[in-house]
Design a protein around this motif. Sequence first.
Motif, mmCIF file in Angstrom:
data_model
loop_
_atom_site.group_PDB
_atom_site.id
_atom_site.type_symbol
_atom_site.label_atom_id
_atom_site.label_comp_id
_atom_site.label_asym_id
_atom_site.label_seq_id
_atom_site.Cartn_x
_atom_site.Cartn_y
_atom_site.Cartn_z
ATOM 1 N N VAL A 1 2.964 6.736 2.176
ATOM 2 C CA VAL A 1 1.912 5.763 2.466
ATOM 3 C C VAL A 1 2.110 4.507 1.630
ATOM 4 O O VAL A 1 1.968 3.378 2.123
ATOM 5 N N VAL A 2 2.446 4.678 0.358
ATOM 6 C CA VAL A 2 2.698 3.521 -0.502
ATOM 7 C C VAL A 2 3.886 2.718 0.028
ATOM 8 O O VAL A 2 3.857 1.479 0.074
ATOM 9 N N ALA A 3 4.941 3.413 0.436
ATOM 10 C CA ALA A 3 6.103 2.715 1.003
ATOM 11 C C ALA A 3 5.710 1.958 2.271
ATOM 12 O O ALA A 3 6.109 0.801 2.461
ATOM 13 N N GLY B 1 5.307 -7.264 3.780
ATOM 14 C CA GLY B 1 6.374 -8.218 4.045
ATOM 15 C C GLY B 1 6.729 -9.128 2.891
ATOM 16 O O GLY B 1 7.160 -10.263 3.107
ATOM 17 N N ARG B 2 6.579 -8.655 1.669
ATOM 18 C CA ARG B 2 6.850 -9.493 0.501
ATOM 19 C C ARG B 2 7.993 -8.954 -0.348
ATOM 20 O O ARG B 2 8.075 -9.244 -1.539
ATOM 21 N N CYS B 3 8.850 -8.148 0.242
ATOM 22 C CA CYS B 3 9.916 -7.487 -0.527
ATOM 23 C C CYS B 3 11.256 -8.204 -0.418
ATOM 24 O O CYS B 3 12.290 -7.655 -0.828
ATOM 25 N N ARG B 4 11.268 -9.401 0.165
ATOM 26 C CA ARG B 4 12.503 -10.194 0.344
ATOM 27 C C ARG B 4 13.534 -9.459 1.192
ATOM 28 O O ARG B 4 14.737 -9.599 0.986
ATOM 29 N N LEU B 5 13.057 -8.654 2.095
ATOM 30 C CA LEU B 5 13.920 -8.021 3.082
ATOM 31 C C LEU B 5 13.685 -8.684 4.424
ATOM 32 O O LEU B 5 12.587 -9.159 4.709
ATOM 33 N N ASN C 1 12.573 8.356 0.308
ATOM 34 C CA ASN C 1 12.891 6.962 0.631
ATOM 35 C C ASN C 1 12.150 5.966 -0.244
ATOM 36 O O ASN C 1 12.705 4.937 -0.627
ATOM 37 N N MET C 2 10.872 6.250 -0.568
ATOM 38 C CA MET C 2 10.145 5.308 -1.408
ATOM 39 C C MET C 2 10.821 5.149 -2.762
ATOM 40 O O MET C 2 10.918 4.045 -3.299
ATOM 41 N N PHE C 3 11.331 6.253 -3.318
ATOM 42 C CA PHE C 3 11.993 6.191 -4.614
ATOM 43 C C PHE C 3 13.334 5.461 -4.503
ATOM 44 O O PHE C 3 13.750 4.771 -5.433
ATOM 45 N N ILE C 4 14.002 5.609 -3.343
ATOM 46 C CA ILE C 4 15.242 4.859 -3.111
ATOM 47 C C ILE C 4 14.961 3.364 -3.073
ATOM 48 O O ILE C 4 15.660 2.557 -3.705
ATOM 49 N N TYR C 5 13.915 2.966 -2.349
ATOM 50 C CA TYR C 5 13.552 1.551 -2.301
ATOM 51 C C TYR C 5 13.230 1.029 -3.694
ATOM 52 O O TYR C 5 13.642 -0.074 -4.078
ATOM 53 N N ALA C 6 12.471 1.827 -4.466
ATOM 54 C CA ALA C 6 12.053 1.388 -5.797
ATOM 55 C C ALA C 6 13.236 1.231 -6.746
ATOM 56 O O ALA C 6 13.268 0.319 -7.574
ATOM 57 N N ILE C 7 14.214 2.130 -6.620
ATOM 58 C CA ILE C 7 15.381 2.068 -7.514
ATOM 59 C C ILE C 7 16.306 0.915 -7.148
ATOM 60 O O ILE C 7 16.841 0.222 -8.023
ATOM 61 N N PHE D 1 10.698 -4.780 -4.300
ATOM 62 C CA PHE D 1 9.890 -3.666 -3.789
ATOM 63 C C PHE D 1 9.129 -3.003 -4.927
ATOM 64 O O PHE D 1 7.965 -2.630 -4.766
ATOM 65 N N ARG D 2 9.793 -2.829 -6.083
ATOM 66 C CA ARG D 2 9.115 -2.226 -7.232
ATOM 67 C C ARG D 2 7.887 -3.045 -7.631
ATOM 68 O O ARG D 2 6.817 -2.493 -7.900
ATOM 69 N N GLU D 3 8.054 -4.360 -7.658
ATOM 70 C CA GLU D 3 6.942 -5.226 -8.046
ATOM 71 C C GLU D 3 5.793 -5.120 -7.052
ATOM 72 O O GLU D 3 4.623 -5.009 -7.441
ATOM 73 N N GLU D 4 6.102 -5.172 -5.769
ATOM 74 C CA GLU D 4 5.066 -5.088 -4.743
ATOM 75 C C GLU D 4 4.422 -3.705 -4.708
ATOM 76 O O GLU D 4 3.230 -3.571 -4.450
ATOM 77 N N MET D 5 5.209 -2.659 -4.966
ATOM 78 C CA MET D 5 4.671 -1.302 -4.993
ATOM 79 C C MET D 5 3.638 -1.169 -6.106
ATOM 80 O O MET D 5 2.566 -0.560 -5.910
ATOM 81 N N ILE D 6 3.930 -1.725 -7.260
ATOM 82 C CA ILE D 6 2.978 -1.685 -8.377
ATOM 83 C C ILE D 6 1.703 -2.434 -8.006
ATOM 84 O O ILE D 6 0.587 -1.983 -8.298
#
Length: 323
Positions: free
Chosen positions: A42-44, A51-55, A291-297, A302-307
Amino acid sequence: MMRDRVIYFFNDFLPHYYRILAIIGVLFDKFMFTFPKFTANVVAFVTLLRGRCRLSKVVTSYLVAMAVADLLVVIFRVILQRVFGFYYSPECNVVDTIGYISVSCSVWLTVGFTLDRTVAICFQRLKTRYCTEKGAAIVIAVVSLLSVLTNIPWYFKYQPYFCVISYWFITSPVWQQFDWGHGFLTPIVPFVLILLLNAVTVRHILKASAVRRRLRGQQSGEKKDDPEMKNRKRSIILLFAISTSFVLFWIVRVFSLAVQRITGQYVGIPFDYVVVDTIGTMFQLFSSCTNMFIYAITQRKFREEMINVMKYPFVVIRNVIKS
């Protein structure tokens, strides 16, 4: 004696393992009902949807769809079937069918994402036509529709009004062929396709890097900044991280299915195969939570937006209390 120990270990360990997966994939908090429930998928989903992850929008579309499919896998394959025991309820045919659909959708969306990135990196002429938002939407829609249509027969696997596999399913050549084809299409074919697509991508990157070094007058031991390669680096790292995770977590399951399909064993399956198949299923279901942990790593933004996403509900609660 060894067989009894193995059976005892799995019977004792598996319930705890699937509860942990449920906590990771969909967190049930028994003590904090008033607070938001944070879940990996859900967090992912929420983070990517902002849409703020520069992807790119194309990549974001695939990742959002994969997050939804993985969430459904956790809900129907882990929570309902293995934690709450819907394997033995009258609704088991519905839960089982949706579980098959969600797994198929998750697997083939991974193939679609890998193909999209391979085309974007290796085939520049085709990129402008295929790697678009419209193209991603069509692929996601087609994969979802085919996943539903090809897995509807699982609904008729059980006897009416009883969660018991029908005798016809076990003995009928038609059902055996369907089961064989299903295992071949998901996940054996996707597994091979992902390996091939990544091999093509790696080969192209190595050749392109060598050519660009020569054009820029670089020697093999020198390091100079290459803006184009830096811009493509995030997408390449994300592609390889997702593909590698899929291959590692599915390889045991693919091996066990390949053995079953080659030997044609549908009844009287050896105990060793059952153990391998159980381990393969454990890893396969765990892949829906990673997958969420893959994106974060791999993705700093993505890490910043997830926080920010995880902090937002608490900020709202704090503001409400202050007001």
